[in-house]
Design a protein around this motif. Structure first.
Motif, PDB file in Angstrom:
ATOM      1  N   ASN A   1      43.847  53.717  51.079  1.00  0.00           N
ATOM      2  CA  ASN A   1      43.216  51.911  49.910  1.00  0.00           C
ATOM      3  C   ASN A   1      44.447  51.787  48.418  1.00  0.00           C
ATOM      4  O   ASN A   1      44.519  50.595  48.419  1.00  0.00           O
ATOM      5  CB  ASN A   1      42.439  52.153  49.556  1.00  0.00           C
ATOM      6  N   TYR A   2      44.989  52.677  48.302  1.00  0.00           N
ATOM      7  CA  TYR A   2      45.564  52.760  46.982  1.00  0.00           C
ATOM      8  C   TYR A   2      46.878  51.944  47.739  1.00  0.00           C
ATOM      9  O   TYR A   2      47.379  50.849  46.776  1.00  0.00           O
ATOM     10  CB  TYR A   2      45.984  53.727  46.222  1.00  0.00           C
ATOM     11  N   ILE A   3      47.690  52.008  48.575  1.00  0.00           N
ATOM     12  CA  ILE A   3      48.733  52.311  49.567  1.00  0.00           C
ATOM     13  C   ILE A   3      47.964  50.474  49.292  1.00  0.00           C
ATOM     14  O   ILE A   3      49.053  49.639  49.337  1.00  0.00           O
ATOM     15  CB  ILE A   3      49.563  52.634  51.097  1.00  0.00           C
ATOM     16  N   ALA A   4      47.166  50.491  50.466  1.00  0.00           N
ATOM     17  CA  ALA A   4      47.143  49.065  50.246  1.00  0.00           C
ATOM     18  C   ALA A   4      46.890  47.834  49.293  1.00  0.00           C
ATOM     19  O   ALA A   4      47.040  46.120  49.700  1.00  0.00           O
ATOM     20  CB  ALA A   4      45.699  48.745  51.088  1.00  0.00           C
ATOM     21  N   SER A   5      46.584  48.068  48.138  1.00  0.00           N
ATOM     22  CA  SER A   5      45.974  46.925  46.605  1.00  0.00           C
ATOM     23  C   SER A   5      47.952  47.362  46.743  1.00  0.00           C
ATOM     24  O   SER A   5      48.022  45.991  45.609  1.00  0.00           O
ATOM     25  CB  SER A   5      46.039  47.984  45.564  1.00  0.00           C
ATOM     26  N   PHE A   6      49.409  47.598  47.166  1.00  0.00           N
ATOM     27  CA  PHE A   6      50.204  48.068  46.428  1.00  0.00           C
ATOM     28  C   PHE A   6      51.073  47.348  47.283  1.00  0.00           C
ATOM     29  O   PHE A   6      52.575  46.909  46.671  1.00  0.00           O
ATOM     30  CB  PHE A   6      50.830  48.770  45.888  1.00  0.00           C
ATOM     31  N   MET A   7      50.478  46.319  48.340  1.00  0.00           N
ATOM     32  CA  MET A   7      51.476  46.259  49.306  1.00  0.00           C
ATOM     33  C   MET A   7      52.464  44.825  48.815  1.00  0.00           C
ATOM     34  O   MET A   7      51.371  43.608  48.783  1.00  0.00           O
ATOM     35  CB  MET A   7      50.890  45.940  50.902  1.00  0.00           C
ATOM     36  N   LEU A   8      53.738  45.114  49.583  1.00  0.00           N
ATOM     37  CA  LEU A   8      54.815  43.529  48.527  1.00  0.00           C
ATOM     38  C   LEU A   8      54.998  42.553  50.462  1.00  0.00           C
ATOM     39  O   LEU A   8      55.201  43.231  51.372  1.00  0.00           O
ATOM     40  CB  LEU A   8      55.712  44.042  47.524  1.00  0.00           C
ATOM     41  N   GLY A   9      55.808  41.760  50.095  1.00  0.00           N
ATOM     42  CA  GLY A   9      56.655  40.900  50.960  1.00  0.00           C
ATOM     43  C   GLY A   9      55.482  40.536  51.767  1.00  0.00           C
ATOM     44  O   GLY A   9      54.500  39.895  51.894  1.00  0.00           O
ATOM     45  N   SER A  10      56.329  38.847  52.130  1.00  0.00           N
ATOM     46  CA  SER A  10      55.907  38.027  52.951  1.00  0.00           C
ATOM     47  C   SER A  10      56.501  38.039  54.026  1.00  0.00           C
ATOM     48  O   SER A  10      55.346  37.417  55.287  1.00  0.00           O
ATOM     49  CB  SER A  10      56.154  36.359  52.013  1.00  0.00           C
ATOM     50  N   THR A  11      57.576  38.487  54.301  1.00  0.00           N
ATOM     51  CA  THR A  11      57.389  38.420  55.982  1.00  0.00           C
ATOM     52  C   THR A  11      57.833  39.250  56.271  1.00  0.00           C
ATOM     53  O   THR A  11      56.903  39.811  57.937  1.00  0.00           O
ATOM     54  CB  THR A  11      58.969  37.754  56.319  1.00  0.00           C
ATOM     55  N   GLN A  12      57.332  40.216  56.153  1.00  0.00           N
ATOM     56  CA  GLN A  12      57.883  41.771  56.750  1.00  0.00           C
ATOM     57  C   GLN A  12      56.950  42.629  55.030  1.00  0.00           C
ATOM     58  O   GLN A  12      57.357  42.701  54.215  1.00  0.00           O
ATOM     59  CB  GLN A  12      58.809  43.078  56.626  1.00  0.00           C
ATOM     60  N   SER A  13      55.462  43.717  55.369  1.00  0.00           N
ATOM     61  CA  SER A  13      55.484  44.216  54.046  1.00  0.00           C
ATOM     62  C   SER A  13      55.862  45.452  53.484  1.00  0.00           C
ATOM     63  O   SER A  13      56.857  46.003  54.416  1.00  0.00           O
ATOM     64  CB  SER A  13      54.112  44.439  55.350  1.00  0.00           C
ATOM     65  N   TYR A  14      56.089  45.831  52.902  1.00  0.00           N
ATOM     66  CA  TYR A  14      56.832  47.137  52.761  1.00  0.00           C
ATOM     67  C   TYR A  14      55.587  47.568  50.890  1.00  0.00           C
ATOM     68  O   TYR A  14      54.948  46.868  50.137  1.00  0.00           O
ATOM     69  CB  TYR A  14      58.012  46.469  52.089  1.00  0.00           C
ATOM     70  N   VAL A  15      56.151  49.287  50.531  1.00  0.00           N
ATOM     71  CA  VAL A  15      55.658  49.566  49.660  1.00  0.00           C
ATOM     72  C   VAL A  15      56.519  49.781  49.186  1.00  0.00           C
ATOM     73  O   VAL A  15      57.811  50.650  49.533  1.00  0.00           O
ATOM     74  CB  VAL A  15      54.524  50.599  49.561  1.00  0.00           C
ATOM     75  N   SER A  16      56.580  50.128  47.665  1.00  0.00           N
ATOM     76  CA  SER A  16      57.978  49.936  46.523  1.00  0.00           C
ATOM     77  C   SER A  16      58.034  52.144  46.515  1.00  0.00           C
ATOM     78  O   SER A  16      56.520  52.554  46.506  1.00  0.00           O
ATOM     79  CB  SER A  16      57.727  50.137  45.300  1.00  0.00           C
ATOM     80  N   LEU A  17      58.543  52.562  46.374  1.00  0.00           N
ATOM     81  CA  LEU A  17      58.834  53.727  46.060  1.00  0.00           C
ATOM     82  C   LEU A  17      58.262  53.472  44.296  1.00  0.00           C
ATOM     83  O   LEU A  17      57.639  54.843  44.390  1.00  0.00           O
ATOM     84  CB  LEU A  17      60.416  54.091  45.697  1.00  0.00           C
ATOM     85  N   ASN A  18      58.187  52.811  43.278  1.00  0.00           N
ATOM     86  CA  ASN A  18      57.106  53.758  42.255  1.00  0.00           C
ATOM     87  C   ASN A  18      55.632  53.846  42.695  1.00  0.00           C
ATOM     88  O   ASN A  18      54.932  53.974  42.402  1.00  0.00           O
ATOM     89  CB  ASN A  18      57.321  52.030  41.365  1.00  0.00           C
ATOM     90  N   ALA A  19      55.012  53.084  43.662  1.00  0.00           N
ATOM     91  CA  ALA A  19      53.922  52.853  44.088  1.00  0.00           C
ATOM     92  C   ALA A  19      53.846  53.849  44.331  1.00  0.00           C
ATOM     93  O   ALA A  19      52.693  55.377  44.085  1.00  0.00           O
ATOM     94  CB  ALA A  19      53.456  51.755  45.160  1.00  0.00           C
ATOM     95  N   LEU A  20      54.632  54.528  45.579  1.00  0.00           N
ATOM     96  CA  LEU A  20      54.974  56.091  45.999  1.00  0.00           C
ATOM     97  C   LEU A  20      54.342  57.375  45.237  1.00  0.00           C
ATOM     98  O   LEU A  20      54.108  58.162  44.913  1.00  0.00           O
ATOM     99  CB  LEU A  20      55.657  56.390  47.062  1.00  0.00           C
ATOM    100  N   ARG A  21      55.278  56.909  43.547  1.00  0.00           N
ATOM    101  CA  ARG A  21      55.716  57.978  42.809  1.00  0.00           C
ATOM    102  C   ARG A  21      54.588  57.732  41.873  1.00  0.00           C
ATOM    103  O   ARG A  21      53.858  58.880  41.591  1.00  0.00           O
ATOM    104  CB  ARG A  21      56.653  58.234  42.196  1.00  0.00           C
ATOM    105  N   SER A  22      53.586  56.336  42.335  1.00  0.00           N
ATOM    106  CA  SER A  22      52.555  56.388  41.258  1.00  0.00           C
ATOM    107  C   SER A  22      51.193  56.392  41.713  1.00  0.00           C
ATOM    108  O   SER A  22      49.705  56.642  40.894  1.00  0.00           O
ATOM    109  CB  SER A  22      52.340  54.922  40.738  1.00  0.00           C
TER     110      SER A  22
END
Length: 184
Positions: free
Chosen positions: A114-135
Protein backbone atom coordinates in the motif's frame (compact mmCIF):
# COMPACT_ATOMS: atom_id res chain seq x y z
CA UNK A 1 14.11 1.95 6.29
CA UNK A 2 17.38 3.65 5.43
CA UNK A 3 18.15 4.21 9.12
CA UNK A 4 18.13 0.42 9.59
CA UNK A 5 19.49 -0.99 6.33
CA UNK A 6 21.47 0.50 3.43
CA UNK A 7 19.10 1.03 0.47
CA UNK A 8 20.51 1.69 -3.00
CA UNK A 9 19.59 1.09 -6.61
CA UNK A 10 21.31 -0.30 -9.65
CA UNK A 11 22.67 1.67 -12.54
CA UNK A 12 20.41 3.92 -14.58
CA UNK A 13 22.94 3.88 -17.42
CA UNK A 14 22.52 1.52 -20.33
CA UNK A 15 25.73 -0.51 -20.51
CA UNK A 16 26.51 -1.79 -23.98
CA UNK A 17 25.49 -5.36 -24.64
CA UNK A 18 28.38 -7.74 -25.26
CA UNK A 19 28.57 -11.31 -26.55
CA UNK A 20 30.14 -12.54 -23.31
CA UNK A 21 30.62 -11.06 -19.87
CA UNK A 22 28.43 -10.57 -16.82
CA UNK A 23 24.59 -10.68 -16.83
CA UNK A 24 22.77 -7.37 -16.32
CA UNK A 25 19.77 -8.04 -14.08
CA UNK A 26 16.58 -5.97 -14.31
CA UNK A 27 13.11 -6.29 -12.78
CA UNK A 28 12.03 -8.97 -15.23
CA UNK A 29 14.73 -11.35 -13.96
CA UNK A 30 13.60 -11.38 -10.31
CA UNK A 31 12.21 -14.57 -8.80
CA UNK A 32 11.26 -14.80 -5.11
CA UNK A 33 14.47 -16.56 -4.00
CA UNK A 34 16.65 -16.54 -7.09
CA UNK A 35 17.07 -14.95 -10.51
CA UNK A 36 16.20 -16.02 -14.02
CA UNK A 37 19.32 -15.02 -15.95
CA UNK A 38 18.34 -16.87 -19.14
CA UNK A 39 17.41 -13.78 -21.15
CA UNK A 40 19.65 -11.27 -19.38
CA UNK A 41 22.13 -9.67 -21.71
CA UNK A 42 25.84 -9.55 -20.97
CA UNK A 43 27.92 -6.49 -20.18
CA UNK A 44 31.68 -5.99 -20.23
CA UNK A 45 33.98 -6.43 -17.25
CA UNK A 46 34.53 -2.65 -17.16
CA UNK A 47 30.77 -1.91 -17.04
CA UNK A 48 30.31 -4.66 -14.45
CA UNK A 49 32.95 -3.09 -12.19
CA UNK A 50 31.59 0.42 -12.72
CA UNK A 51 28.04 -0.64 -11.86
CA UNK A 52 29.16 -2.58 -8.80
CA UNK A 53 31.08 0.40 -7.39
CA UNK A 54 27.68 1.83 -6.49
CA UNK A 55 25.45 -1.19 -6.09
CA UNK A 56 27.33 -4.44 -5.54
CA UNK A 57 24.92 -7.24 -4.66
CA UNK A 58 25.94 -9.79 -2.03
CA UNK A 59 24.47 -13.06 -0.83
CA UNK A 60 21.63 -12.23 1.57
CA UNK A 61 20.65 -8.94 -0.08
CA UNK A 62 17.10 -8.22 -1.24
CA UNK A 63 16.31 -6.88 -4.71
CA UNK A 64 13.11 -4.89 -5.36
CA UNK A 65 11.70 -4.09 -8.81
CA UNK A 66 11.30 -0.33 -9.20
CA UNK A 67 10.17 0.08 -12.82
CA UNK A 68 7.36 -1.60 -14.78
CA UNK A 69 6.15 -4.43 -12.60
CA UNK A 70 6.80 -2.80 -9.26
CA UNK A 71 7.28 -4.74 -6.06
CA UNK A 72 8.79 -7.99 -7.29
CA UNK A 73 11.07 -9.00 -4.44
CA UNK A 74 14.00 -11.38 -4.65
CA UNK A 75 16.20 -12.63 -1.83
CA UNK A 76 19.64 -13.33 -3.25
CA UNK A 77 20.77 -16.74 -2.02
CA UNK A 78 23.61 -17.54 -4.38
CA UNK A 79 27.10 -17.20 -2.96
CA UNK A 80 28.98 -16.32 -6.15
CA UNK A 81 27.54 -13.07 -7.50
CA UNK A 82 28.44 -12.69 -11.17
CA UNK A 83 25.86 -10.06 -12.18
CA UNK A 84 25.15 -6.34 -11.95
CA UNK A 85 21.76 -4.66 -11.50
CA UNK A 86 19.91 -1.97 -13.45
CA UNK A 87 16.82 -0.05 -12.23
CA UNK A 88 16.39 -2.43 -9.28
CA UNK A 89 16.29 -1.46 -5.60
CA UNK A 90 18.92 -3.05 -3.37
CA UNK A 91 18.33 -3.61 0.33
CA UNK A 92 21.73 -4.52 1.81
CA UNK A 93 20.42 -7.07 4.32
CA UNK A 94 23.64 -9.03 3.86
CA UNK A 95 25.07 -6.47 6.30
CA UNK A 96 22.36 -7.27 8.91
CA UNK A 97 21.65 -11.02 8.69
CA UNK A 98 19.92 -10.99 12.08
CA UNK A 99 17.04 -8.97 10.58
CA UNK A 100 17.12 -10.26 6.98
CA UNK A 101 13.93 -12.33 7.12
CA UNK A 102 12.12 -9.67 9.13
CA UNK A 103 12.90 -7.08 6.42
CA UNK A 104 12.01 -9.56 3.66
CA UNK A 105 8.69 -10.41 5.30
CA UNK A 106 7.92 -6.75 5.85
CA UNK A 107 8.71 -5.82 2.24
CA UNK A 108 6.29 -8.54 1.11
CA UNK A 109 3.51 -7.27 3.42
CA UNK A 110 0.34 -5.45 2.41
CA UNK A 111 1.53 -2.48 4.49
CA UNK A 112 4.50 -1.97 2.18
CA UNK A 113 2.43 -2.78 -0.93
CA UNK A 114 0.00 0.00 0.00
CA UNK A 115 2.84 2.38 0.81
CA UNK A 116 4.58 1.71 -2.52
CA UNK A 117 1.29 2.10 -4.43
CA UNK A 118 0.90 5.59 -2.97
CA UNK A 119 4.37 6.58 -4.26
CA UNK A 120 4.20 5.19 -7.79
CA UNK A 121 5.04 7.72 -10.47
CA UNK A 122 5.16 7.79 -14.27
CA UNK A 123 2.58 8.15 -16.98
CA UNK A 124 3.96 5.80 -19.65
CA UNK A 125 5.71 3.34 -17.37
CA UNK A 126 5.18 3.16 -13.62
CA UNK A 127 8.14 3.49 -11.32
CA UNK A 128 8.94 4.12 -7.69
CA UNK A 129 11.82 6.35 -6.62
CA UNK A 130 14.80 5.37 -4.55
CA UNK A 131 13.74 7.99 -2.00
CA UNK A 132 10.38 6.23 -1.61
CA UNK A 133 12.18 2.93 -0.92
CA UNK A 134 14.52 4.57 1.56
CA UNK A 135 11.56 6.20 3.32
CA UNK A 136 9.51 3.03 3.85
CA UNK A 137 8.31 3.35 7.45
CA UNK A 138 9.72 0.58 9.60
CA UNK A 139 9.74 -0.04 13.31
CA UNK A 140 12.03 -2.74 14.61
CA UNK A 141 10.77 -4.79 17.52
CA UNK A 142 12.87 -5.43 20.61
CA UNK A 143 16.09 -7.35 19.86
CA UNK A 144 14.83 -10.48 21.68
CA UNK A 145 11.60 -10.46 19.67
CA UNK A 146 13.62 -10.10 16.45
CA UNK A 147 15.92 -12.99 17.39
CA UNK A 148 12.90 -15.15 18.22
CA UNK A 149 11.22 -14.20 14.92
CA UNK A 150 14.36 -14.96 12.92
CA UNK A 151 14.88 -18.34 14.63
CA UNK A 152 11.28 -19.39 13.89
CA UNK A 153 10.97 -18.02 10.36
CA UNK A 154 14.44 -18.97 9.11
CA UNK A 155 13.65 -22.69 8.63
CA UNK A 156 10.48 -21.76 6.71
CA UNK A 157 12.37 -19.46 4.34
CA UNK A 158 15.10 -22.06 3.88
CA UNK A 159 12.41 -24.55 2.80
CA UNK A 160 10.86 -22.02 0.41
CA UNK A 161 14.29 -21.37 -1.09
CA UNK A 162 14.91 -25.11 -1.54
CA UNK A 163 11.46 -25.56 -3.13
CA UNK A 164 12.07 -22.75 -5.62
CA UNK A 165 15.45 -24.23 -6.58
CA UNK A 166 13.79 -27.61 -7.14
CA UNK A 167 11.01 -26.03 -9.23
CA UNK A 168 13.63 -24.24 -11.35
CA UNK A 169 15.46 -27.54 -11.96
CA UNK A 170 12.22 -29.26 -12.93
CA UNK A 171 11.27 -26.40 -15.25
CA UNK A 172 14.66 -26.61 -16.97
CA UNK A 173 14.28 -30.37 -17.30
CA UNK A 174 10.81 -29.94 -18.80
CA UNK A 175 12.22 -27.48 -21.33
CA UNK A 176 14.93 -29.96 -22.33
CA UNK A 177 12.45 -32.83 -22.70
CA UNK A 178 10.02 -30.69 -24.69
CA UNK A 179 12.79 -29.48 -27.00
CA UNK A 180 13.98 -33.05 -27.48
CA UNK A 181 10.51 -34.31 -28.33
CA UNK A 182 9.75 -31.45 -30.72
CA UNK A 183 13.02 -32.00 -32.61
CA UNK A 184 12.05 -35.54 -33.56
Amino acid sequence: MDKIVDVRDGTHDSPVQTAVGHPLITSKHLLPYSLNKDDAYFISEADFKKTNERSKVECGDILFSMIGTIGQISLITEKDIDFAIKNVGLFRTSQNPEIRYYILSYLKSSIVNNYIASFMLGSTQSYVSLNALRSIPLILPDKNVLLDFESKISPLYKRLIENEAECNKLSNLLSLVTASISSR
